[in-house]
Scaffold this active site. Sequence first.
Site, PDB file in Angstrom:
ATOM      1  N   LYS A 109       1.012  -1.152  -0.127  1.00 29.02           N
ATOM      2  CA  LYS A 109       0.136  -0.048   0.042  1.00 29.02           C
ATOM      3  C   LYS A 109       0.931   1.164   0.127  1.00 29.02           C
ATOM      4  O   LYS A 109       1.905   1.264   0.442  1.00 29.02           O
ATOM      5  CB  LYS A 109      -0.993   0.068   1.223  1.00 29.02           C
ATOM      6  CG  LYS A 109      -2.098   0.518   1.086  1.00 29.02           C
ATOM      7  CD  LYS A 109      -3.176   0.289   0.333  1.00 29.02           C
ATOM      8  CE  LYS A 109      -4.469   0.995   0.099  1.00 29.02           C
ATOM      9  NZ  LYS A 109      -5.465   0.263  -0.297  1.00 29.02           N
TER      10      LYS A 109
HETATM   11  P1  NAD Z   1     -13.914   7.410  -3.005  1.00 27.01           P
HETATM   12  O1  NAD Z   1     -12.833   8.538  -2.416  1.00 27.01           O
HETATM   13  O2  NAD Z   1     -14.275   7.216  -4.659  1.00 27.01           O
HETATM   14  O3  NAD Z   1     -15.140   7.644  -2.321  1.00 27.01           O
HETATM   15  C1  NAD Z   1     -15.609   7.621  -1.017  1.00 27.01           C
HETATM   16  C2  NAD Z   1     -16.927   8.068  -0.777  1.00 27.01           C
HETATM   17  O4  NAD Z   1     -17.139   7.847   0.768  1.00 27.01           O
HETATM   18  C3  NAD Z   1     -17.237   9.421  -1.057  1.00 27.01           C
HETATM   19  O5  NAD Z   1     -18.833   9.265  -1.347  1.00 27.01           O
HETATM   20  C4  NAD Z   1     -17.303  10.287   0.296  1.00 27.01           C
HETATM   21  O6  NAD Z   1     -18.350  11.423   0.465  1.00 27.01           O
HETATM   22  C5  NAD Z   1     -17.601   9.249   1.208  1.00 27.01           C
HETATM   23  N1  NAD Z   1     -17.103   9.567   2.528  1.00 27.01           N
HETATM   24  C6  NAD Z   1     -15.856   9.995   2.885  1.00 27.01           C
HETATM   25  N2  NAD Z   1     -15.688   9.998   4.417  1.00 27.01           N
HETATM   26  C7  NAD Z   1     -16.895   9.792   4.791  1.00 27.01           C
HETATM   27  C8  NAD Z   1     -17.473   9.751   6.100  1.00 27.01           C
HETATM   28  N3  NAD Z   1     -16.416  10.221   7.002  1.00 27.01           N
HETATM   29  N4  NAD Z   1     -18.580   9.236   6.374  1.00 27.01           N
HETATM   30  C9  NAD Z   1     -19.452   9.093   5.292  1.00 27.01           C
HETATM   31  N5  NAD Z   1     -19.020   8.989   3.974  1.00 27.01           N
HETATM   32  C10 NAD Z   1     -17.744   9.357   3.806  1.00 27.01           C
HETATM   33  O7  NAD Z   1     -13.218   6.073  -2.548  1.00 27.01           O
HETATM   34  P2  NAD Z   1     -13.702   4.606  -3.015  1.00 27.01           P
HETATM   35  O8  NAD Z   1     -12.396   4.255  -3.972  1.00 27.01           O
HETATM   36  O9  NAD Z   1     -14.920   4.467  -3.123  1.00 27.01           O
HETATM   37  O10 NAD Z   1     -13.114   3.916  -1.831  1.00 27.01           O
HETATM   38  C11 NAD Z   1     -14.157   3.530  -0.690  1.00 27.01           C
HETATM   39  C12 NAD Z   1     -13.401   2.512   0.062  1.00 27.01           C
HETATM   40  O11 NAD Z   1     -13.295   1.377  -0.540  1.00 27.01           O
HETATM   41  C13 NAD Z   1     -12.076   2.450   0.932  1.00 27.01           C
HETATM   42  O12 NAD Z   1     -12.228   1.960   2.038  1.00 27.01           O
HETATM   43  C14 NAD Z   1     -11.148   1.959  -0.249  1.00 27.01           C
HETATM   44  O13 NAD Z   1      -9.906   1.383   0.502  1.00 27.01           O
HETATM   45  C15 NAD Z   1     -11.966   0.751  -0.568  1.00 27.01           C
HETATM   46  N6  NAD Z   1     -11.777   0.031  -1.970  1.00 27.01           N
HETATM   47  C16 NAD Z   1     -11.603   0.717  -2.969  1.00 27.01           C
HETATM   48  C17 NAD Z   1     -11.044   0.290  -4.167  1.00 27.01           C
HETATM   49  C18 NAD Z   1     -11.349   0.792  -5.360  1.00 27.01           C
HETATM   50  O14 NAD Z   1     -11.305   0.103  -6.462  1.00 27.01           O
HETATM   51  N7  NAD Z   1     -11.693   2.209  -5.691  1.00 27.01           N
HETATM   52  C19 NAD Z   1     -10.874  -1.209  -4.225  1.00 27.01           C
HETATM   53  C20 NAD Z   1     -11.075  -1.827  -2.896  1.00 27.01           C
HETATM   54  C21 NAD Z   1     -11.270  -1.192  -1.951  1.00 27.01           C
END
Ligand code: NAD
Length: 419
Positions: A109
Amino acid sequence: MAVELQPRSAFAIAQRRFDAAADVLGLPDDTRRLLREVKRELTVHFPVRHDDGSVHLYTGFRVQHNINRGPAKGGIRYSPDVTLDLIKALAMSMTWKCAVVGIPYGGAKGGVVVDPRRLSRSELEHVTRRYATEIALLIGPEKDIPAPDLGTTPEVMAWIMDTISMHAGHSVTASVTGKPVEVGGSEGRQEAAGRGVTYLTVEALKYLNLGEETPTVAIQGFGKVGLPAARLLHRAGLRVVAVGDSKGAVYNPDGLDLEALEEHRKVRGEVSGFKKAEDIAGQELFGLPVTVLVPAAVEGQITEHNAPRIRARLITEAANAAIDPQADAILNERGVFVVPDILANAGGVIVSYFEWVQDLQAFFWEEEEINTKLHHVITRAFYEVLHTSVNRQVDMRTAAYVLAVQRVANATTVRGIYP
Ligand code: NAD
């Protein structure tokens, strides 16, 4: 009564989860000591000139937890909350994630302590290119392959790939995944994590015998994972009744008009204020009378404080570490079925693996083929975890860890100790 102190450190929590699996497996002490630690941790401090001429110093990290099953793989996070401790925890969880779904990678990471929303596009590009240069000694198709995470985008991945390529003197498309399709990205990668969440939710509902009427779902997070998950869960026949983001949440028990909500969010920058639903506080989302809850935002959202209020029968933990260990215990006791993060959001890394394979062979697949292969890999992993859970009489999270840790421990033992 002895009160067990809960660690505040994300890495200590990750180690505790590993310990629970190591205990179930009766893992030998030397293997346990090795797998509890990360293999490499690189911290970099670097200057970037902003548009107004001022120079700012940034801090970034790249951590590799284990590479015994293949090259290191893991996302890059841009957030003011990034710490070395958090990145180490996320790197360890990537090792287990790749192992549990059976793809040949180790875990890594990276992250930069930065709020990307406060930077201009050109400042973001400079931060990215300089960070990529600083960690370049670790990165490459056979060594360590970054991908997007919170705060990073396909465009950021394109800049990293271009920077690595400039150093090499030729295009190294397989050095990064989650790129735009124009530069070696894969069809289906953008919605892969949300698609995996959907496939697993559908399988879990079948297993729980909850698939017959229209199951309802509440989703926290409307980003790269939450948005496609909402769309695909709806398409799979579920009713999405609530969606939340960092500013608030909206609820309509008859189901949300997702297209209109997306449009509203584009204009307003948040889901709140959507005419065809009721505004609720972000935390209220967890107590709604729904069949499924999908936390798809950030870590530490489901805790001992809100776990007792949860009415969902199934939680598909899309965000990494969304549920903390105290909440886990409460949910288990209350019979809530949890598809744990390392399995629930593995769709992203599975299609990243497909992207890497396509880049290496310079032969690209159609989206249908990618989705079919994703379905196969993630569904197989779900039933392997379920069987482990039933056979060993442990919850789904412990089962996922047991399966993953066993695979990594086997690879470690077979390789032996150098020299
Ligand atoms: P992103 O930044 O695209 O979206 C995050 C969302 O969460 C947004 O809608 C934001 O407004 C909301 N958010 C942020 N802080 C918040 C809070 N305190 N309370 C409520 N809502 C909140 O991120 P993402 O890529 O969708 O990632 C989300 C999660 O999934 C993370 O934990 C990330 O590690 C995990 N993840 C992402 C991927 C990927 O391919 N993008 C893959 C595996 C895991």
